[in-house]
Design a protein around this motif. Sequence first.
Motif, short mmCIF file in Angstrom:
data_model
loop_
_atom_site.label_atom_id
_atom_site.label_comp_id
_atom_site.label_asym_id
_atom_site.label_seq_id
_atom_site.Cartn_x
_atom_site.Cartn_y
_atom_site.Cartn_z
N MET A 13 -10.35 1.39 32.75
CA MET A 13 -11.29 2.07 31.84
C MET A 13 -12.65 1.41 31.99
N GLU A 14 -13.68 2.21 32.03
CA GLU A 14 -15.02 1.63 32.11
C GLU A 14 -15.35 0.91 30.80
N HIS A 15 -16.17 -0.13 30.92
CA HIS A 15 -16.55 -0.87 29.71
C HIS A 15 -17.22 0.06 28.70
N GLU A 16 -18.02 1.00 29.24
CA GLU A 16 -18.77 1.90 28.36
C GLU A 16 -17.84 2.71 27.45
N PHE A 17 -16.70 3.08 27.99
CA PHE A 17 -15.72 3.84 27.19
C PHE A 17 -15.37 3.06 25.92
N TRP A 18 -15.10 1.76 26.08
CA TRP A 18 -14.68 0.96 24.92
C TRP A 18 -15.86 0.66 24.00
N HIS A 19 -17.03 0.41 24.59
CA HIS A 19 -18.20 0.15 23.72
C HIS A 19 -18.47 1.38 22.85
N GLU A 20 -18.29 2.55 23.43
CA GLU A 20 -18.52 3.78 22.66
C GLU A 20 -17.47 3.95 21.55
N ARG A 21 -16.19 3.62 21.87
CA ARG A 21 -15.14 3.71 20.83
C ARG A 21 -15.52 2.84 19.62
N TRP A 22 -15.97 1.62 19.92
CA TRP A 22 -16.30 0.69 18.82
C TRP A 22 -17.56 1.15 18.10
N ALA A 23 -18.54 1.63 18.83
CA ALA A 23 -19.79 2.06 18.20
C ALA A 23 -19.54 3.25 17.27
N LYS A 24 -18.60 4.13 17.64
CA LYS A 24 -18.31 5.32 16.83
C LYS A 24 -17.14 5.10 15.87
N THR A 25 -16.66 3.86 15.80
CA THR A 25 -15.47 3.51 15.00
C THR A 25 -14.29 4.43 15.30
N GLU A 26 -14.13 4.78 16.56
CA GLU A 26 -12.96 5.57 16.97
C GLU A 26 -11.89 4.59 17.43
N ILE A 27 -11.31 3.90 16.46
CA ILE A 27 -10.42 2.78 16.79
C ILE A 27 -9.05 3.00 16.13
N GLY A 28 -8.48 4.17 16.43
CA GLY A 28 -7.17 4.51 15.87
C GLY A 28 -6.10 3.48 16.21
N PHE A 29 -6.32 2.68 17.26
CA PHE A 29 -5.34 1.66 17.66
C PHE A 29 -5.30 0.49 16.69
N SER A 36 -15.85 -6.06 23.11
CA SER A 36 -16.79 -5.55 22.12
C SER A 36 -17.27 -6.63 21.15
N GLU A 37 -18.59 -6.77 21.08
CA GLU A 37 -19.15 -7.70 20.11
C GLU A 37 -18.92 -7.20 18.69
N ILE A 38 -18.92 -5.88 18.52
CA ILE A 38 -18.66 -5.30 17.18
C ILE A 38 -17.30 -5.78 16.68
N ALA A 39 -16.30 -5.71 17.58
CA ALA A 39 -14.94 -6.13 17.20
C ALA A 39 -14.92 -7.61 16.82
N CYS A 40 -15.59 -8.42 17.62
CA CYS A 40 -15.58 -9.88 17.37
C CYS A 40 -16.23 -10.20 16.02
N LYS A 41 -17.36 -9.54 15.76
CA LYS A 41 -18.05 -9.79 14.48
C LYS A 41 -17.21 -9.31 13.31
N ASP A 42 -16.70 -8.05 13.42
CA ASP A 42 -15.91 -7.47 12.34
C ASP A 42 -14.71 -8.33 11.99
N PHE A 43 -14.09 -8.88 13.04
CA PHE A 43 -12.86 -9.65 12.84
C PHE A 43 -13.06 -10.74 11.79
N PHE A 44 -14.16 -11.48 11.92
CA PHE A 44 -14.40 -12.57 10.97
C PHE A 44 -14.98 -12.04 9.66
N GLU A 45 -15.95 -11.13 9.78
CA GLU A 45 -16.61 -10.63 8.57
C GLU A 45 -15.63 -9.96 7.62
N GLU A 46 -14.73 -9.14 8.18
CA GLU A 46 -13.80 -8.40 7.32
C GLU A 46 -12.80 -9.33 6.62
N ALA A 47 -12.63 -10.53 7.17
CA ALA A 47 -11.75 -11.50 6.52
C ALA A 47 -12.55 -12.42 5.60
N GLY A 48 -13.86 -12.17 5.51
CA GLY A 48 -14.70 -13.01 4.65
C GLY A 48 -14.89 -14.40 5.24
#
Length: 217
Positions: A1-17, A68-80
């Motif tokens: 999968m191209e990196h862009e595919f995953w960056h777009e999933r995270w940017a659009k919060t299309e993260i059903g997984f 995804s940087e979004i995923a890395c940031k969310d991981f910690f932020e969402e856990a406070g």
Amino acid sequence: MEHEFWHERWAKTEIGFHEGTVNQFLHDHWPTLAGNSTDAVFVPLCGKAHDMWWLSDRGHPIIGVELSEIACKDFFEEAGEKAKVHPGEPFTKFAHDDLELWCGDFFQLVPDDLKHVRLVYDRAALIALPPTMRKQYVDHLTAVIPDGTKILLVTLDYKTRITAPPFNVSDEEVMELYGEDYDIEHIVTNTIENDHLFAKRRGLIGGTESVFRLVKR
Ligand SMILES: C[S@@+](CC[C@H](N)C(=O)[O-])C[C@H]1O[C@@H](n2cnc3c(N)ncnc32)[C@H](O)[C@@H]1O
């Protein structure tokens, strides 16, 4: 999968997984893989899986690798929780005690990065990749983890042909991909019914989920 595919999933919060809770197979089968050990765990293509907090709570140091940087940031932020960020190449590292998310491309890892790792948790990593990339993924994983490393691998295989992640990975393919370098134990086959939430949403016919215990020779 191209990196862009995953960056777009995270940017659009299309993260059903993203499960948003600890994975049931991890919960049920990790103890039979790891016992009471507090060995270091590598989590490839980790997303922001809560599973890493669960593993960390059991005393394991963790390295997760995620594009995804979004995923890395969310991981910690969402856990406070706050992570120290160490920008770098090829990975920007987000560290919270012994729990580190390395933001970058899995294929940039080298053996030195994971020389202390003894355990791997693969849920939705192998099956996130298209058929042409899976051998490359397994070859690279094999090249960067030490001999004797144990892996808990979760796969799924719908009866419908899937052309976007998660892809079907049959039990036979797992044997082909890992058979040469790993001892393989198929520990669970779980039936996915046609009315399972994900199957229904994607218009899929059910199939099976499998869990494997692998040990790198
Ligand atoms: C299907 S998701 C699974 C995430 C996680 N394992 C879970 O169970 O929620 C696959 C993840 O792999 C990441 N990814 C895809 N290719 C990657 C690569 N080459 N290196 C690092 N991460 C990658 C994607 O951004 C995505 O978050």
